[in-house]
Design a protein around this motif. Structure first.
Motif, PDB file in Angstrom:
ATOM      1  N   ASN A 278     -33.443   7.359 -37.227  1.00 42.05           N
ATOM      2  CA  ASN A 278     -34.752   6.825 -37.331  1.00 42.05           C
ATOM      3  C   ASN A 278     -34.722   5.889 -38.395  1.00 42.05           C
ATOM      4  O   ASN A 278     -35.190   4.864 -38.184  1.00 42.05           O
ATOM      5  CB  ASN A 278     -35.628   7.694 -37.466  1.00 42.05           C
ATOM      6  CG  ASN A 278     -35.854   8.726 -36.253  1.00 42.05           C
ATOM      7  OD1 ASN A 278     -36.123  10.116 -36.258  1.00 42.05           O
ATOM      8  ND2 ASN A 278     -36.089   8.034 -35.177  1.00 42.05           N
ATOM      9  N   CYS A 279     -33.950   6.364 -39.379  1.00 39.00           N
ATOM     10  CA  CYS A 279     -33.842   5.139 -40.443  1.00 39.00           C
ATOM     11  C   CYS A 279     -33.075   4.418 -40.132  1.00 39.00           C
ATOM     12  O   CYS A 279     -33.126   3.056 -40.658  1.00 39.00           O
ATOM     13  CB  CYS A 279     -33.039   6.009 -41.710  1.00 39.00           C
ATOM     14  SG  CYS A 279     -33.892   7.485 -42.345  1.00 39.00           S
ATOM     15  N   LEU A 280     -31.913   4.263 -39.259  1.00 41.99           N
ATOM     16  CA  LEU A 280     -31.190   3.257 -38.759  1.00 41.99           C
ATOM     17  C   LEU A 280     -32.112   2.169 -37.990  1.00 41.99           C
ATOM     18  O   LEU A 280     -31.830   0.988 -38.350  1.00 41.99           O
ATOM     19  CB  LEU A 280     -30.080   3.678 -38.082  1.00 41.99           C
ATOM     20  CG  LEU A 280     -29.216   2.588 -37.182  1.00 41.99           C
ATOM     21  CD1 LEU A 280     -28.513   1.809 -38.171  1.00 41.99           C
ATOM     22  CD2 LEU A 280     -28.408   3.334 -36.191  1.00 41.99           C
ATOM     23  N   ASP A 281     -32.788   2.845 -37.320  1.00 41.87           N
ATOM     24  CA  ASP A 281     -33.956   2.131 -36.372  1.00 41.87           C
ATOM     25  C   ASP A 281     -34.722   1.229 -37.390  1.00 41.87           C
ATOM     26  O   ASP A 281     -35.013   0.022 -37.201  1.00 41.87           O
ATOM     27  CB  ASP A 281     -34.622   2.830 -35.456  1.00 41.87           C
ATOM     28  CG  ASP A 281     -33.895   3.338 -34.275  1.00 41.87           C
ATOM     29  OD1 ASP A 281     -32.556   2.886 -33.859  1.00 41.87           O
ATOM     30  OD2 ASP A 281     -34.343   4.428 -33.693  1.00 41.87           O
ATOM     31  N   GLU A 282     -35.286   1.835 -38.276  1.00 38.83           N
ATOM     32  CA  GLU A 282     -36.146   1.223 -39.226  1.00 38.83           C
ATOM     33  C   GLU A 282     -35.477   0.033 -39.968  1.00 38.83           C
ATOM     34  O   GLU A 282     -36.123  -1.022 -40.223  1.00 38.83           O
ATOM     35  CB  GLU A 282     -36.691   2.333 -40.186  1.00 38.83           C
ATOM     36  CG  GLU A 282     -37.920   1.682 -41.086  1.00 38.83           C
ATOM     37  CD  GLU A 282     -38.466   2.564 -41.949  1.00 38.83           C
ATOM     38  OE1 GLU A 282     -39.598   2.984 -41.981  1.00 38.83           O
ATOM     39  OE2 GLU A 282     -37.732   3.162 -42.896  1.00 38.83           O
ATOM     40  N   ILE A 372     -48.709   4.429 -47.605  1.00 37.47           N
ATOM     41  CA  ILE A 372     -47.556   5.212 -47.174  1.00 37.47           C
ATOM     42  C   ILE A 372     -47.449   5.460 -45.764  1.00 37.47           C
ATOM     43  O   ILE A 372     -48.255   6.199 -44.959  1.00 37.47           O
ATOM     44  CB  ILE A 372     -47.581   6.588 -48.047  1.00 37.47           C
ATOM     45  CG1 ILE A 372     -47.657   5.994 -49.520  1.00 37.47           C
ATOM     46  CG2 ILE A 372     -46.170   7.220 -47.826  1.00 37.47           C
ATOM     47  CD1 ILE A 372     -47.688   7.214 -50.633  1.00 37.47           C
ATOM     48  N   HIS A 373     -46.325   5.110 -45.234  1.00 39.17           N
ATOM     49  CA  HIS A 373     -46.211   5.532 -43.622  1.00 39.17           C
ATOM     50  C   HIS A 373     -45.113   6.497 -43.611  1.00 39.17           C
ATOM     51  O   HIS A 373     -43.871   6.164 -43.942  1.00 39.17           O
ATOM     52  CB  HIS A 373     -46.084   3.947 -42.814  1.00 39.17           C
ATOM     53  CG  HIS A 373     -45.776   4.196 -41.525  1.00 39.17           C
ATOM     54  ND1 HIS A 373     -46.810   4.021 -40.635  1.00 39.17           N
ATOM     55  CD2 HIS A 373     -44.810   4.632 -40.651  1.00 39.17           C
ATOM     56  CE1 HIS A 373     -46.578   3.936 -39.296  1.00 39.17           C
ATOM     57  NE2 HIS A 373     -45.246   4.482 -39.458  1.00 39.17           N
ATOM     58  N   THR A 374     -45.406   7.598 -42.797  1.00 39.70           N
ATOM     59  CA  THR A 374     -44.318   8.811 -42.727  1.00 39.70           C
ATOM     60  C   THR A 374     -43.798   8.281 -41.257  1.00 39.70           C
ATOM     61  O   THR A 374     -44.691   8.078 -40.363  1.00 39.70           O
ATOM     62  CB  THR A 374     -45.182  10.021 -42.859  1.00 39.70           C
ATOM     63  OG1 THR A 374     -45.801  10.166 -44.072  1.00 39.70           O
ATOM     64  CG2 THR A 374     -44.273  11.242 -42.627  1.00 39.70           C
ATOM     65  N   GLY A 375     -42.444   8.754 -41.243  1.00 42.38           N
ATOM     66  CA  GLY A 375     -41.907   8.652 -40.112  1.00 42.38           C
ATOM     67  C   GLY A 375     -41.560   7.068 -39.626  1.00 42.38           C
ATOM     68  O   GLY A 375     -41.869   6.358 -40.248  1.00 42.38           O
ATOM     69  N   PHE A 376     -41.030   7.065 -38.438  1.00 41.93           N
ATOM     70  CA  PHE A 376     -40.649   5.738 -37.711  1.00 41.93           C
ATOM     71  C   PHE A 376     -40.758   5.713 -36.290  1.00 41.93           C
ATOM     72  O   PHE A 376     -39.954   6.734 -35.707  1.00 41.93           O
ATOM     73  CB  PHE A 376     -39.538   5.133 -38.301  1.00 41.93           C
ATOM     74  CG  PHE A 376     -39.326   3.619 -37.629  1.00 41.93           C
ATOM     75  CD1 PHE A 376     -40.088   2.629 -38.248  1.00 41.93           C
ATOM     76  CD2 PHE A 376     -38.493   3.261 -36.960  1.00 41.93           C
ATOM     77  CE1 PHE A 376     -39.803   1.269 -37.928  1.00 41.93           C
ATOM     78  CE2 PHE A 376     -38.130   2.036 -36.426  1.00 41.93           C
ATOM     79  CZ  PHE A 376     -38.887   0.903 -36.772  1.00 41.93           C
ATOM     80  N   ASN A 377     -41.748   4.982 -35.721  1.00 42.78           N
ATOM     81  CA  ASN A 377     -41.704   5.008 -34.130  1.00 42.78           C
ATOM     82  C   ASN A 377     -40.555   3.723 -33.745  1.00 42.78           C
ATOM     83  O   ASN A 377     -40.849   2.648 -33.995  1.00 42.78           O
ATOM     84  CB  ASN A 377     -42.826   4.833 -33.554  1.00 42.78           C
ATOM     85  CG  ASN A 377     -44.125   5.945 -34.043  1.00 42.78           C
ATOM     86  OD1 ASN A 377     -43.677   7.132 -33.600  1.00 42.78           O
ATOM     87  ND2 ASN A 377     -45.240   5.749 -34.135  1.00 42.78           N
ATOM     88  N   GLY A 378     -39.645   4.253 -33.148  1.00 34.89           N
ATOM     89  CA  GLY A 378     -38.291   3.284 -33.013  1.00 34.89           C
ATOM     90  C   GLY A 378     -38.518   2.702 -31.971  1.00 34.89           C
ATOM     91  O   GLY A 378     -39.420   2.904 -30.848  1.00 34.89           O
ATOM     92  N   PRO A 379     -37.502   1.884 -31.098  1.00 38.82           N
ATOM     93  CA  PRO A 379     -37.379   0.846 -30.075  1.00 38.82           C
ATOM     94  C   PRO A 379     -37.566   1.885 -28.621  1.00 38.82           C
ATOM     95  O   PRO A 379     -38.071   1.607 -27.809  1.00 38.82           O
ATOM     96  CB  PRO A 379     -36.194   0.332 -29.943  1.00 38.82           C
ATOM     97  CG  PRO A 379     -35.197   0.835 -31.231  1.00 38.82           C
ATOM     98  CD  PRO A 379     -36.449   1.528 -32.036  1.00 38.82           C
ATOM     99  N   ALA A 380     -37.284   3.049 -28.927  1.00 44.31           N
ATOM    100  CA  ALA A 380     -37.331   4.077 -27.793  1.00 44.31           C
ATOM    101  C   ALA A 380     -38.539   4.442 -27.490  1.00 44.31           C
ATOM    102  O   ALA A 380     -39.148   5.034 -26.339  1.00 44.31           O
ATOM    103  CB  ALA A 380     -36.445   5.342 -28.187  1.00 44.31           C
TER     104      ALA A 380
END
Length: 402
Positions: A278-282, A372-380
């Motif tokens: 998820n960090c990679l996507d971000e 502060i934004h927790t997590g990441f909603n990636g392209p999937a």
């Protein structure tokens, strides 16, 4: 050390004295990782030539260009992440291991030419297209957490993902055979398999992460289900209005938020790890945004929390990520030897908790934390990812205009 021993065992296992190298040949392969005594995690890849291949997870295409041969074995290093597929080749069949040496983990790995990920041998009894309110480990209070399943099904084929309050499970692909659901993904860090029994309104199954974790999950259709806001989960404790840190970069310089490079700049602080998909996507998105807006009063800085045992190894992982993604903003080493979130919180005690890798902290030109934004909603995640980019750009524009 255990992780060194595992890698040496794997290398010795697949080496021999004969110079009888066999190379991968063009075509599509189905690979399988052993996750339990009864379950295999399949994924597909296409060999483009002896030195390049592509791994597929639904719409995701992962290009692999670090392939080496030694005697009768092939060594396939996955991009960015540490993992390697090490296997003997015989008659274009691969038998070996998926090895993550620094974590001391390995799984049995096989592959042979086959275009299908999962076999479709029965008509689907139901279509799971839609939103699913999901609970993982529902009977274990310490491990339980909620998620939102978002799926699209055409005939037997299913794609989609699970969104959690700390990120998504990236690109899942699989099938419904009769009333049996199977989904998988493999990207060099994630090795996820989901199995379950489906009805028109429920899914009951199991989630496997590699061969080291298994947990049950339950889901029910709920078109209106929403997770908590990603901006309400992590916040500053009372008495704080800003962030403070001092961590080294690869050149041995100690970098702090009070340094000149951050003064009068809108700054995004990224809590992340090089091991985290998820960090990679971000990081891909942040790099794209940063490169397009370098002329503005903007700065990014990443704080890496690494499982690598030494600083040297951790910085080698950081450099690999920077080189592969062409990241030009600084990545500082915040922690080695563990990815424990409680330990991470000790490094950033002004936060109520570090709940997720990644977490992004938005700081205005005056040095005050604004969001502060927790997590990441990636392209999937499709629409969620599109909405994140829209909201991100709008908020950055707001801070820049102040």
């Amino acid at each position: 050390m255990r992780y060194i021993s595992l890698l040496l065992i794997a290398i010795s296992l697949f080496s021999c004295d004969k110079n009888d190298t066999e190379f991968l040949t063009f075509g599509t392969y189905r690979a399988e990782l052993t996750v339990s005594d009864t379950e295999k995690l399949p994924f597909t890849f296409k060999v483009k030539d002896a030195n390049t291949l592509e791994i597929y997870n639904a719409e995701e295409v992962i290009e692999v260009d670090e392939i080496q041969y030694k005697n009768d074995s092939v060594y396939i290093k996955l991009p960015v992440f540490e993992g390697q597929l090490i296997a003997k080749i015989k008659d274009q069949t691969l038998n070996g291991r998926f090895v993550v040496a620094e974590k001391g983990r390995q799984q049995a790995f096989t592959a042979s030419k086959n275009k299908t990920r999962f076999d479709s041998n029965a008509k689907a009894e139901t279509n799971i297209t839609g939103n699913w309110q999901t609970v993982f480990s529902p009977d274990t209070e310490a491990d339980t957490y909620v998620a939102k399943g978002v799926f699209k099904q055409e005939n037997n084929i299913v794609t989609g993902t699970f969104l959690t309050e700390t990120g998504d499970y990236r690109y899942l692909e699989g099938v419904v055979n009769g009333n049996q659901l199977q989904l998988s993904t493999f990207d060099g860090a994630h090795a996820f398999l989901f199995t379950g029994i489906v009805t028109d309104s429920t899914i009951n199954g199991y989630f496997y992460s590699g061969n080291h974790w298994k947990e049950p999950f339950t889901a029910k259709r709920n078109a209106n289900y929403q997770l908590q806001s990603a901006e309400a989960l992590t916040y500053l404790k009372d008495g704080y209005d800003t962030l403070a840190f001092s961590f080294p970069d690869a050149d041995g310089n100690t970098i702090s938020l009070t340094d000149n490079q951050f003064k009068n700049k809108v700054t995004v602080v990224q809590i992340m790890g090089t091991w985290c998909p998820n960090c990679l996507d971000e990081s891909k998105y942040y790099t794209q945004y940063y490169n397009a807006n370098k002329s503005k009063d903007i700065q990014f800085v990443a704080l890496a929390f690494e499982y690598a045992k030494t600083e040297a190894k951790a910085f080698s992982f950081i450099k690999r990520l920077q080189d592969r993604l062409n990241i030009t903003y600084p990545i500082l080493l915040a922690q080695t030897g563990t990815t424990s979130k409680s330990k991470a919180n000790e490094k950033l005690p002004m936060l109520n908790h570090v709940l997720s890798y990644p977490t992004s902290i938005f700081i205005d030109k005056k040095g005050k934390v604004r969001k502060i934004h927790t997590g990441f909603n990636g392209p999937a995640t499709g629409e969620k990812f599109t909405q994140f980019k829209t909201d991100f750009t709008a908020f950055m524009d707001l801070l820049l205009a102040e």
